[in-house]
Design an enzyme around this catalytic site. Structure first.
Site, short mmCIF file in Angstrom:
data_model
loop_
_atom_site.label_atom_id
_atom_site.label_comp_id
_atom_site.label_asym_id
_atom_site.label_seq_id
_atom_site.Cartn_x
_atom_site.Cartn_y
_atom_site.Cartn_z
N CYS A 1 -5.28 -45.31 -7.98
CA CYS A 1 -4.96 -44.19 -8.87
C CYS A 1 -5.11 -44.50 -10.36
O CYS A 1 -6.23 -44.67 -10.82
CB CYS A 1 -3.56 -43.67 -8.53
N LYS B 1 -0.90 -52.58 -7.14
CA LYS B 1 -1.36 -51.78 -8.29
C LYS B 1 -1.05 -52.46 -9.62
O LYS B 1 0.10 -52.78 -9.91
CB LYS B 1 -0.69 -50.40 -8.23
N GLU C 1 -3.21 -43.09 -1.83
CA GLU C 1 -2.06 -43.88 -2.27
C GLU C 1 -0.82 -43.38 -1.51
O GLU C 1 -0.64 -42.17 -1.35
CB GLU C 1 -1.90 -43.64 -3.78
N VAL D 1 -2.27 -36.53 -10.55
CA VAL D 1 -1.62 -35.36 -11.15
C VAL D 1 -2.28 -34.97 -12.47
O VAL D 1 -2.20 -33.82 -12.89
CB VAL D 1 -0.10 -35.58 -11.35
#
Lengths: 260, 260
Positions: B142, B109, B38, B169
């Site tokens: 993601c 997205k 990404e 993350v």
């Protein structure tokens, strides 16, 4: 609220002793919710539809139901257990939730696994939620885990605690339930069994590893793969109500169903 | 078919060098499909919408697109990469798939994560599949992993290989992708990044752990959490076509959408 499960090792067909053994194992403990495995009192591997029907109980009556109702009353708890359900001359792989005041909720397994299709009818009830002591529970059975839509439906219907009687033979479910908890922000209680059955040539080894999981994916309690085990944890069911995982993401509000 | 990914460590804002570095890393290798992370060329943590727009490219043109198209031609491969997309005066978190003959597919997205909501518009393209060299690919980015509906949509649309540019993350995605592969019986290619960004007070550590996973949940290749890495695996995409996981269960035919 204290949620509990009992991971058992039933002897096929010995309903009376299997029930007695489960009752003895949970007797010393207090809980508000108890989840027992799929087909916990009969064993799993029926040789034929006829054999399964011979062990079947109609919803809301029968030896196993009566014992579970008695337990619910004694413990002032909701008791959830898997059993072969007789209905209209057919047999379903079902789970009942029995409340202490005598009411019950019944769920017929939506996704049948492998040879179950030769024995049971596909469930017709749809996924079920119900309220007890201010918390909302949802019912699904074993292989339903493989389809994310099962738990999504229950969670969208407000279930805070997913009650999941199981007889697991595939290795992935314990790990999958962490992801299922995370994607729905709910508690999960998977009550599995251990032991081996080989009644028609196919050897089944049940993997145990029963688990209670928190909405953030933390495994709060887990059993091993070799022993019957009682597990319990005190939880706050309302932890499942806030779907906000950070300041800006709400797992339900962020869904965009027109793209699904 | 050889599928590959490059896990990078971009320097924020240094588009030219980030692209150059990725090109150099993949140059020695052959592949039919390459997935890059990404926002792989720009870095992740924009301070404002205006800053993100200053790095944006319209779909099908711009410095990064041109470099990826050149790479696709050189390698006779489809190249998939994440980038900030300028469209109609707005900015989207997008992924483009660039084919060697010059055509491309673009995906915006669907599920934006956390502070991305302050920068990007929610995607409007919906989930995208496309065919290349006889295989069908699907695009997601993601945080889309967190919603099982994302990959389900792509798999129901026939995607055999889920191409998943990411900047992870949270810790759970690598494990979740095993469950996503299993529930849809598809290959997954998650291309993540490593390193740290802290451009507006919020420190982000990217976890790496890029993975290529088979339909049976096997991790075919994986990167660590500390180094830029190129991974590739030879696969047979048709292994994703048969949704039969045993003699009697077909993961798609067994779905019962009226209960979902």
């Amino acid at each position: 609220m204290r949620v509990a499960l009992y991971q058992n090792y039933p002897k096929f067909g010995d309903v009376e002793n299997n029930v007695k053994q489960a009752l003895a194992a949970v007797a010393p403990h207090s809980f508000d919710l108890l989840v027992l495995p799929e087909l916990f009192a009969t064993g799993y591997q029926f040789k034929s539809r006829e054999e399964a029907m011979s062990y079947g109980e109609p919803v809301g009556s029968g030896f196993t139901f009566d014992a579970m109702k008695e337990l619910a009353i004694q413990k002032k708890a909701v008791v959830i257990y898997g059993y072969p359900e007789l209905e209209g001359g057919k047999i379903y792989n079902s789970a009942a939730a029995v409340m202490p005041e005598g009411s019950f909720v019944n769920y017929q397994k939506v996704h049948l696994f492998d040879t179950e299709k030769q024995i049971f009818e596909p469930g017709q009830t749809g996924f079920k939620t119900f309220d007890f002591n201010g918390a909302r529970m949802g019912l699904m059975i074993c292989f339903d885990w493989r389809f994310p839509e099962s738990m999504r439906r229950l969670a969208l219907d407000g279930a805070q605690i997913i009650c999941h009687p199981a007889n697991l033979v595939l290795p992935h479910c314990p790990q999958a339930m962490i992801i299922r908890a995370l994607e729905n922000n709910v508690f999960t209680v998977t009550a599995d069994r251990i032991g081996v059955e080989e009644r028609h040539g196919q050897r089944l080894e049940f993997i145990g590893r029963s688990r209670i999981i928190a909405p953030d994916g933390e495994v709060l309690a887990e059993a091993g793969d070799e022993e019957a085990s009682f597990l319990s944890v005190d939880i706050d069911p309302s932890a499942a109500d806030n779907k906000q995982i950070n300041e800006r993401n709400d797992l339900f509000a962020d869904r965009r169903p027109h793209f699904y």
